[in-house]
Design an enzyme around this catalytic site. Structure first.
Site, mmCIF file in Angstrom:
data_model
loop_
_atom_site.group_PDB
_atom_site.id
_atom_site.type_symbol
_atom_site.label_atom_id
_atom_site.label_comp_id
_atom_site.label_asym_id
_atom_site.label_seq_id
_atom_site.Cartn_x
_atom_site.Cartn_y
_atom_site.Cartn_z
ATOM 1 N N ASP A 436 0.859 -1.176 0.000
ATOM 2 C CA ASP A 436 0.000 0.000 0.000
ATOM 3 C C ASP A 436 0.903 1.236 0.000
ATOM 4 O O ASP A 436 2.081 1.149 0.340
ATOM 5 C CB ASP A 436 -0.894 -0.041 1.248
ATOM 6 C CG ASP A 436 -1.976 1.029 1.211
ATOM 7 O OD1 ASP A 436 -2.282 1.513 0.115
ATOM 8 O OD2 ASP A 436 -2.499 1.364 2.284
ATOM 9 N N LYS A 581 -16.263 16.786 -2.965
ATOM 10 C CA LYS A 581 -14.827 16.749 -3.267
ATOM 11 C C LYS A 581 -14.432 15.304 -3.528
ATOM 12 O O LYS A 581 -15.007 14.373 -2.945
ATOM 13 C CB LYS A 581 -13.988 17.352 -2.144
ATOM 14 C CG LYS A 581 -13.741 16.477 -0.924
ATOM 15 C CD LYS A 581 -12.733 17.140 0.002
ATOM 16 C CE LYS A 581 -12.295 16.214 1.119
ATOM 17 N NZ LYS A 581 -13.334 15.967 2.113
ATOM 18 N N ASP A 806 -3.658 -1.179 5.854
ATOM 19 C CA ASP A 806 -3.944 -0.685 7.192
ATOM 20 C C ASP A 806 -5.410 -0.356 7.425
ATOM 21 O O ASP A 806 -5.791 0.044 8.520
ATOM 22 C CB ASP A 806 -3.100 0.563 7.501
ATOM 23 C CG ASP A 806 -3.327 1.680 6.485
ATOM 24 O OD1 ASP A 806 -4.210 1.521 5.606
ATOM 25 O OD2 ASP A 806 -2.632 2.705 6.567
ATOM 26 N N ASP A 810 -8.864 -3.302 3.475
ATOM 27 C CA ASP A 810 -7.686 -4.080 3.102
ATOM 28 C C ASP A 810 -7.724 -5.484 3.700
ATOM 29 O O ASP A 810 -6.940 -6.342 3.315
ATOM 30 C CB ASP A 810 -6.407 -3.377 3.593
ATOM 31 C CG ASP A 810 -6.150 -2.077 2.864
ATOM 32 O OD1 ASP A 810 -6.474 -2.015 1.659
ATOM 33 O OD2 ASP A 810 -5.657 -1.129 3.484
#
Length: 1104
Positions: A436, A581, A806, A810
């Protein structure tokens, strides 16, 4: 009318498979976006993990739940070509459920219930009898099987049988009973118990989940039965019950909603790990049973509103029960190390049985007739036991357990937490690491560096200066209004918060809570405006959190006060404003207008859109994460709806599909960790591929990969998905000039490729084959589902995959990987799913790989040490006794002492060996080819060390007998004959001393062998056991002293002499073995020198 009760089994109602669209954007399915935001705030420490005796189900269950959900979507998606055998039994079972796809009327009909009157008491009784109570089945303890495995697994059964046979040889067969046989039987029984105890310790594990989830179902609930509401125990409900749900209730079973209030919400965090509640719905919102909102899951809470539902699954058949069963299902199959050890045991046992059969055949066909007084039945039994004892390295199980445990403890000291011994052994085989980006390769310290209002890129510091001058100056800069509006949307459309206790500090010292990106944007907003003031001026009425699929966040707000600084012609008629956003590649196509530098709205022509794309690509190529901020006035009709209703939320999602007003682009930097480039170089030098898997934009991911050293090729030599159409990745052909300018590049240059998640969806098996041949891969714009797919595809091509992550999402890929690696700062769910936790820095992975390789190397060294004396040199005294009529020059008792005492201590000390200097310069171990015990190791142990130790020990023993008047020529085919003039007692005394000399010779020579096998390639002087800290192993010397004391104890106490057939060894016979041992050490040093000097020579090819 009698109830036909068609619900014989839940599977009878689980029919109908429907196609699911693999949604990349929300507009493909106008439903509420589900929040799947990762949390990185939970800390981690060795202490906290080591004390976690019972795992919280909210930590364990989401991993299984999310994996199950992804398997279902992957299985049913027409666009995904899954590797074979990836579809699990659980995914298949849940996939076939169709309660969410049928109408509520059809559900009631199938379950023979009434939505108004519920079940009758008779129906309830019949169904409870047929299907059982609503409880989870406890997993089988399997204590009997485990106990039998501890006792009789490995060498245990052989040791037990040997002990019983020796006791029988003592009594009743012994005439008279031999005390030595009694002692041997007792020692074998003790070794059997010790080995069983170590097996128990190694395999010790308990279910950590069931104890914490078995009491989670609610005690009581309200149902409708026979037309009336009734309060019943949660364990007494059954399929077809009509359940009444109110705020605060915990669902006792899986249900299909038939009535819901507009504000009903359910907390599924116990299953999904998602903190935001989900809505309840009568209509299906997703074809995936686990994702639709018309299904309520057992164990989840109603946090708002009310609902009425039909119970469709109880107990083990509920999703909760299925996942509980999954997490408690015992692991099937053996780990690679277990397989290697069992292969070794099988080989040893096979040879042992062959030799025992040879002994029995020789005795039955020859000795029994020709030399009947030489080997009686009790002696034959002891001889067979001696062969077994000779071949079995009894110290191996103890040494294996000690080696793994010591290595895990060593890694813990390096702030690396391995949860199981399997993790330690697998680390040495890792061939690919998928890392990652955020928080792993980078510092997870986002900072806004740039912004662009209209077509004017500005640095963050300049924007802050402009905003500051606006507040203190009467004359406003030209583009100040646009900057002010940017600060406003940055503050409102933001899930982060500032710690009020640090508000008095300088901006750079203030503490923020939330996602790293939101923290950076909020800090930037504070530099432009007073965030607290802005947030008091606006009231947030609805939020759609960011998730890894749609890649945007929506906030719907209205003015809370009349003093709102906002532009817009539609503001008066509709005070609701949508702020959004997210990823520019998702949101820019939805924008039809743009905010100018003075805060007004203008059209968004094609040339302006192109200019924005250029800036976005430029920032991305500079390793910046780019986000786009936009807004939109919502229609007046929306202001009339309840903001918490489903209709409102669906309309908001629809409004976000287009017609947005682009406010700004913002560029953020998350710098790589300082140590990452050197870590990547080290891993690559160790033959491990390092790939980046990130959700960032392609150019951003590529730029960061270059800065981290994951991509080492020049930009023009980096492939994209188009290159996968060839037969294999083609290495670049270099010109003579290029070879001179780039000497590191060769004809077999490293091959690099960057591709995005959507590119992966169309790859077939052949293209995946080509992709996995690349040395450097960057996967950009990936979803959690695609991360899981990447791991599976690599594993399907025989890669041993380490995956870092993390976040909550995941967890499935961490669980799927051969080694799941979580950072200590990651979420609890990721940490639970991972096999290994790096408690501090990603650089610790170098130490993890190093010690993963060391544990396998040390086990090879342990076996190489145990075999010469503990097997080969003990076997030949028995065979010469049977075949050549020689006395058994090493007693069976002393064989056991070597295997379980003198050698075992030294074998355990080998587990403390430090890594050899070149351990990270070797290729990863190939699990299919590089075995723990191979012909090279056997050749070295038996053909080199074993022969030298055996020959010298025989020579020492018979030389002593010769000097005492017992000639070898008399013993050769003597079958117990004694020289003239020598009594039987005198001969026995001489042979007992010779046996003890043989024993001493092996013990002493093994000391030198111990120093020789410490390294496989390096010289003793390159890897000294003292003085140099990096190679020091001070445990070797106590092990040698221990062996010496054991030898003295059994040889020099007179009480043992008559009982154990031992004797005092003359002092001179302690020093000659040292000469032999030094010769072995010097010969091995010469062999290692030849291997280093000529790596392609004959000795190198047969070196172990």
């Amino acid at each position: 009318m009698a109830d036909p009760d068609p619900v014989h089994d839940i599977e009878s109602a689980e029919k109908g498979a429907h196609h699911i669209r693999y949604a990349e954007d929300v507009e493909t399915r106008p439903t509420r976006a589900r929040a799947r935001r990762d949390s990185n705030d939970d800390g981690m420490s060795i202490r906290s993990i080591s004390r976690r005796r019972i795992v919280e189900p909210g930590v364990v269950l989401p991993t299984a739940y999310r994996t199950l959900s992804i398997n279902i979507e992957d299985s049913k998606s027409l666009d995904v070509k899954e590797p074979k055998s990836s579809k699990t039994k659980e995914a298949t079972a849940v996939e076939d459920l169709d309660w969410h796809l049928i109408s509520t009327e059809e559900a009631a009909r199938r379950l023979s219930t009434s939505t108004k009157n519920g079940l009758s008491n008779e129906q309830v009784a019949r169904r409870l009898k047929a299907h059982g109570r609503n409880v989870l089945s406890a997993p089988p303890s399997r204590w009997l099987i485990k106990t039998l495995g501890y006792l009789f697994g490995g060498f245990g059964s052989i040791l037990l049988i040997a002990s019983i046979l020796v006791f029988i040889a003592w009594k009743p067969l012994g005439q008279p009973p031999a005390i030595a046989n009694l002692a041997l039987g007792i020692v074998l029984a003790i070794v059997f118990v010790i080995q069983a105890a170590f097996s128990f310790f190694q395999d010790w594990s308990t279910s950590r989940v069931m104890d914490s989830i078995k009491n989670m179902l609610p005690d009581e609930c309200v149902v409708i039965r026979e037309g009336e509401r009734a309060k019943v125990l949660g364990t007494e409900i059954t399929q077809g019950d009509i359940l009444c749900i109110k705020m605060g209730d915990k669902l006792p079973a899986d249900v299909r909603f038939i009535e819901v209030s507009g504000d009903v919400k359910f907390d599924r965090s116990i299953l999904t790990g998602e903190t935001l509640p989900t809505r309840g719905s009568v209509d299906s919102t997703d074809n995936n049973y686990l994702e639709t909102e018309c299904i309520g899951m057992a164990g989840t809470h109603c946090t708002a509103g009310t609902a009425v539902a039909i119970v469709v699954a109880t107990g083990d058949r509920s999703v909760f029960g299925r996942i509980a069963k999954m997490t408690n299902t015992p692991k099937t199959g053996l780990t690679n190390l277990e397989k290697e050890i069992y292969y070794f045991v099988a080989a040893i046992v096979t040879i042992m049985l062959i030799m025992i059969i040879v002994v029995i055949i020789v005795w039955a066909s020859w000795l029994r007739h020709s030399h009947s007084d030489w080997i009686s039945v009790p002696v034959l039994i002891v001889d067979c036991v001696s062969v077994a004892v000779a071949f079995i390295p009894e110290g191996l199980p103890i040494a294996v357990t000690a080696s793994l445990t010591i290595t895990a403890s060593t890694m813990k000291k390096n702030k690396i937490l391995c949860k199981s011994l399997k993790t330690v052994e697998t680390l040495g085989s890792v061939s690919t690491i998928c890392s990652d980006k955020t928080g792993t390769l980078t510092k997870n310290q986002m900072t806004v560096t740039d912004c662009m209002v209209h077509q004017a890129p500005t640095s963050a510091s300049d924007a802050a200066a402009i905003a500051q001058s606006t507040r203190i100056s009467a004359t406003k800069p030209v583009n100040s209004e646009g900057i002010v509006q940017l600060g406003q949307i940055s503050a409102i459309c933001n899930a982060a918060d500032m710690d009020a206790a640090t508000a008095h500090l300088a901006l750079e010292d203030r503490k923020f809570f939330g996602d790293a990106t939101d923290q950076a944007v909020l800090r930037f907003a504070e530099s432009l405006n007073d965030v607290a003031q802005i947030r008091t001026q606006w009231k947030v009425v609805n939020t759609v959190a960011f998730n890894s699929k749609n890649k945007f966040m929506i906030t719907v707000a209205r003015p809370a006060t009349g003093n709102v600084h906002f532009k817009g012609k539609d503001f008066e008629s509709s005070p609701l404003v949508l702020f959004i956003k997210g990823a520019p590649d998702i949101l820019l196509p939805r924008c039809s207008s743009i905010m100018t530098s003075n805060g007004t709205t203008d059209n968004l022509p094609t040339d302006t859109r192109t200019a924005i794309e250029v800036v976005k690509d430029k920032w991305s190529s500079e390793a910046k994460r780019v986000i786009l901020m936009a807004r939109k006035h919502l229609s007046p009709e929306l202001s009339k709806l309840d903001p918490q209703s489903r209709e409102f939320e669906n309309m908001v999602i629809n409004q976000a599909v287009g017609g947005l007003e682009l406010v700004s682009l913002v560029g953020l930097v998350d710098p790589p960790r300082d140590e990452i480039p050197s870590v990547i170089r080290t891993l690559r030098g160790a033959g491990i591929k390092v790939h980046m898997v990130t959700g960032d934009f392609r150019l951003t991911a590529q730029a960061i990969a270059v800065s981290c050293g994951i991509i080492t090729n020049r930009k023009d030599r980096i492939d994209n998905v188009d290159a996968l159409s060839g037969q294999e990745p083609n290495p670049f052909k270099l010109s003579a000039e290029e070879k001179t300018r780039y000497p590191a590049l060769t004809e077999k240059a490293i091959r690099s490729i960057v591709l995005s998640g959507p590119d992966m969806m169309d790859l077939d098996e052949e293209q995946w084959d080509h992709l996995c041949q690349y040395d450097e891969i960057v996967f950009a714009r990936t979803t959690p589902e695609q991360k899981l797919r990447i791991v599976k595809e690599l594993q399907a091509r025989k890669e041993i995959v380490g995956m870092t992550g993390d976040g909550v999402n995941d967890a499935p890929s961490l669980k799927q990987a051969n080694i799941g690696i979580a950072m200590g700062s990651g979420s609890d769910i990721a940490i639970e799913a991972a096999d290994m936790v790096l408690l501090e820095s990603f650089s610790a992975i170098v130490e993890a790989v190093k010690y993963g390789r060391v544990v396998f190397d040390n086990l090879k060294k342990t076996i190489c040490y145990l075999l010469p004396a503990g097997s080969f040199s003990e076997f030949w005294p028995v065979m010469t006794n049977v075949l050549f009529g020689l006395p058994q020059i090493l007693s069976s008792f002393l064989m056991i002492i070597i295997c379980c005492f003198t050698d075992c201590a030294a074998a355990t000390a080998i587990a403390y060996e430090k890594p050899e200097a070149d351990v990270l310069l070797q290729r990863p171990r190939n699990q299919a080819k590089d075995h723990l015990v191979d012909w090279k190791l056997v050749l070295h142990s038996y053909g080199f060390i074993g022969v030298l130790e055996s020959v010298s020990s025989f020579a020492m023993a018979y030389w002593y007998a010769q000097r005492k008047g017992l000639s070898f020529s008399v013993l050769w085919f003597g079958f117990g004959a004694s020289p003239n003039g020598m009594t039987t007692d005198e001969m026995t005394a001489i042979l007992n001393t010779a046996s003890s000399i043989y024993f001493v010779n092996l013990v002493v020579m093994q000391w030198f062998n111990l120093f020789g096998i410490r390294t496989r390639r390096l010289s003793f002087f390159q890897h000294p056991p003292i003085f140099r800290k990096s190679t020091r192993n001070l445990y070797l010397f106590p092990a040698i002293v221990f062996a010496l004391l054991i030898a003295i104890f059994f040889l020099y106490l007179p009480k043992f002499h008559s009982v154990l057939a031992t004797a005092t060894v003359p002092v001179g016979y302690w020093f000659l073995p040292m000469t032999f041992g030094m010769a072995i050490l010097l010969l091995d040093e010469g062999r290692k020198y030849a291997v280093r000097r000529n790596p392609n020579g004959v000795l190198a090819k047969i070196a172990w």
